[in-house]
Design a protein around this motif. Structure first.
Motif, PDB file in Angstrom:
ATOM      1  N   VAL A 236       1.478   5.085   0.762  1.00 44.66           N
ATOM      2  CA  VAL A 236       0.935   6.024   1.739  1.00 44.66           C
ATOM      3  C   VAL A 236       1.664   7.357   1.603  1.00 44.66           C
ATOM      4  O   VAL A 236       2.894   7.392   1.461  1.00 44.66           O
ATOM      5  CB  VAL A 236       1.098   5.471   3.171  1.00 44.66           C
ATOM      6  CG1 VAL A 236       0.492   6.437   4.187  1.00 44.66           C
ATOM      7  CG2 VAL A 236       0.443   4.096   3.293  1.00 44.66           C
TER       8      VAL A 236
ATOM      9  N   SER B 231      -3.876   6.999   2.362  1.00 46.74           N
ATOM     10  CA  SER B 231      -3.649   5.847   1.499  1.00 46.74           C
ATOM     11  C   SER B 231      -3.841   6.272   0.053  1.00 46.74           C
ATOM     12  O   SER B 231      -4.884   6.813  -0.318  1.00 46.74           O
ATOM     13  CB  SER B 231      -4.618   4.717   1.851  1.00 46.74           C
ATOM     14  OG  SER B 231      -4.457   3.628   0.972  1.00 46.74           O
TER      15      SER B 231
ATOM     16  N   GLU C  92       0.857  -1.188   0.000  1.00 46.12           N
ATOM     17  CA  GLU C  92       0.000   0.000   0.000  1.00 46.12           C
ATOM     18  C   GLU C  92       0.891   1.236   0.000  1.00 46.12           C
ATOM     19  O   GLU C  92       1.793   1.356   0.829  1.00 46.12           O
ATOM     20  CB  GLU C  92      -0.897   0.000   1.239  1.00 46.12           C
ATOM     21  CG  GLU C  92      -1.768   1.240   1.384  1.00 46.12           C
ATOM     22  CD  GLU C  92      -2.478   1.290   2.731  1.00 46.12           C
ATOM     23  OE1 GLU C  92      -3.415   2.102   2.862  1.00 46.12           O
ATOM     24  OE2 GLU C  92      -2.090   0.526   3.644  1.00 46.12           O
TER      25      GLU C  92
ATOM     26  N   ASN D 146      -3.337   0.673  -3.549  1.00 46.57           N
ATOM     27  CA  ASN D 146      -2.807  -0.654  -3.242  1.00 46.57           C
ATOM     28  C   ASN D 146      -2.286  -1.311  -4.511  1.00 46.57           C
ATOM     29  O   ASN D 146      -2.809  -1.078  -5.605  1.00 46.57           O
ATOM     30  CB  ASN D 146      -3.881  -1.549  -2.645  1.00 46.57           C
ATOM     31  CG  ASN D 146      -4.297  -1.132  -1.253  1.00 46.57           C
ATOM     32  OD1 ASN D 146      -3.603  -0.347  -0.605  1.00 46.57           O
ATOM     33  ND2 ASN D 146      -5.432  -1.644  -0.779  1.00 46.57           N
TER      34      ASN D 146
END
Length: 545
Positions: A494, A500, A492, A503
């Motif tokens: 970030v 976020s 993921e 993914n």
């Protein structure tokens, strides 16, 4: 036979025959970087050799290419030399003059995608959004040949584009002693194009305004001069290599390599208002400087009394005797002032290459908002940044030999941000066996906002992925090792604020088979030799000059 190191941003696998994969905490293995998450990349490694305080914020934008180099394309690096975006395969063909431009009110990438010819190219200008997708193209109009790589940039708030082109015409070359048949002349030209409609708003052809006897070269005397005897090898007497438009007068500044002259072209009637030259006819007396075979002339300021101009002074083209044919022993960037009252031109500032080199072709001088100067050194595979006093505060190289991999122009900009909407992070994971730690490599090509990678693991398809750790992003490709084996992994991306971003897909962990495991360790398997060039025994200056 070339042997290159297999580099993974802050991680590299040795390609020395018989050696096993080892971890290197740098991205300086020239001339090429290689990544486990992007194995088809052939991005040149940018080896930073000088890095001092005072650098302008921003990223580095380039379009490395070279004769026999199979990985040509646009690239973005940070100022630590780490790759940010690898445009090879994303955009086709050689990319020249890669820079940030403002289009429809927001930052885009502008560049020329082209097929390189000998000394020029044929292609089109492209405008790319922050998702690295082409959103607009610019082509020549009327009777002009296609856009050449020497110039493409937007003017008038991104509504118009300046483009160069090269055009061969049948011509009487008897003044230069070609008398046994019809000669062919390569003329330089440019157009101002309406970006949306494609309409030609202004055009200019060198043969209408500059006599062929003003040239400082002769046919068949350099790799890009042309013979003048065929349509595919016209005598390139002019060699246009930059065009800029004055913000105050609208007049154009044109640089000609092969006449060694800068021209101010009247936007109203196409006539030449003045010429500046050290080697040919000049309307100004030069005081304290000289130049020849120059590139990248830009207006800094312009009014009725004085014009300030920057340009890259190559000083030599690599052919003939440098003792008589070179105007200097190094290729500097210069800023000069033209006094329109007394017709004098004086030097305001000069910056020299970090390693006292002469750039025989290409190159540029970019004046930055903080007073620094940024240079691409053309056929010399280097970039540099200088403070306001001319001191080198950043220097980097990207090939081991002059002329192998080159770059037409290099720039730095601080306004490029991207979270690509059309792609996801890439993941590769490795373990020696099912009881060993899991090495996880992650990257996201072109993403500028990733600060941290979070990792998730599972043992079987259908299991819930659980959080297994995180690490700060480190270069283009980041390595993090989980202390135990995970059959499936996911990453993921970030941001610095904890948001976020995206993914990856979930990926299986690679474990070597019975026959391969003897060539592997816990850090990886032995790398096989590879190379990014093909054999080509021709001029290293084929293409842009």
């Amino acid at each position: 036979m070339w042997l290159f190191l297999y580099t993974a941003a802050c991680v590299a696998l040795s390609l020395v025959p018989g050696a096993f994969g080892e971890i290197f905490l740098n991205n300086a293995t020239e001339p090429l970087s290689r990544f486990l998450t992007r194995p088809q990349s052939l991005a040149p490694a940018l080896n930073v050799t000088i890095s001092k305080p005072g650098q302008a914020d921003g990223l580095i934008f380039m379009g490395p290419y070279g004769n026999g180099y199979m990985g040509a394309g646009p690239r973005i690096y940070d100022k630590q030399g780490k790759l940010v975006w690898d445009g090879y395969g994303v955009l086709p063909g050689n990319a020249h003059n890669v820079h940030v431009c403002t289009y429809q009110g927001s930052p885009h990438l502008c560049m020329v995608l082209a097929s390189d010819q000998t000394g020029y190219a044929a292609g089109m200008g492209v405008i790319v959004d922050s998702n690295y997708r082409i959103v607009q193209t610019v082509q020549t109009g009327r009777g002009a040949m296609p856009v050449d790589e020497h110039e493409f940039h937007l003017v008038d708030n991104g509504t118009h584009a300046l483009v160069s082109f090269y055009q061969t015409v049948p011509y009487d070359l008897s003044p230069i002693n070609i008398t046994t048949g019809m000669g062919y002349l390569m003329e330089g030209g440019f157009q101002e194009i309406d970006v949306e409609s494609g309409d030609v708003l202004f055009e200019w052809y060198s043969t209408n305004h500059v006599d062929i006897l003003d040239t400082v070269i002769k046919p068949n005397t350099s790799d890009v001069s042309g013979t003048g005897t065929t349509g595919t090898s016209g005598f390139d007497y002019f060699h246009v290599n930059s065009i800029d438009k004055s913000l105050t007068t609208g007049n154009y500044l044109v640089s000609s390599r092969h006449t060694g002259t800068l021209y101010c072209v009247n936007a109203s009637d196409q006539n030449v208002l003045w010429r500046l030259s050290f080697v040919g006819p000049s309307d100004y007396t030069l005081r304290g400087f000289n130049f020849s075979f120059q590139h990248d002339a830009r207006w800094v300021s312009d009014n009725d009394e004085m014009s300030v101009i920057s340009f890259f002074d190559n000083a030599f083209n690599g052919f003939g005797d440098p003792a008589t044919g070179a105007s200097a022993t190094m290729s500097p960037g210069q800023v000069i002032a033209l006094n329109h009252t007394d017709n004098t031109a004086k030097l305001l500032s000069i910056t020299y290459p970090p390693y006292n080199t002469t750039s025989l072709s290409q190159g540029n001088t970019q004046l930055l908002a903080n007073g620094n100067v940024f240079h691409g050194w053309g056929d010399v595979p280097q970039i540099s940044e200088h403070d306001g006093d001319g001191n080198v505060i950043l220097a980097a190289s990207f090939a081991n030999k002059q002329g192998t991999i080159m770059n037409y122009r290099a720039f730095t900009f601080d306004n490029w941000n991207s979270t690509p909407a059309n792609t996801v992070p890439a993941v590769y994971s490795y373990a020696l066996n099912t009881t060993a730690p899991t090495s996880i490599y992650t990257s996201w090509n072109g993403a500028t906002e990733v600060a941290t990678w979070r990792y998730y693991g599972a043992q079987n398809i259908g299991d819930n992925f659980t959080s297994i750790g995180s690490t700060p992003k480190n270069g283009f490709e980041t390595l993090w090792t989980a202390p135990e084996f995970y059959r499936w992994v996911m990453a993921e991306a970030v941001s610095a604020s904890g948001t976020s971003l995206r993914n990856s897909s979930f990926q299986p962990t690679f474990t070597p088979g019975e026959l391969l495991v003897g060539s592997c360790t816990e850090t990886g398997c032995k790398a096989l030799p590879t190379e990014g060039f093909v054999n080509a025994d021709v001029s290293v200056y084929q293409g842009t000059s």
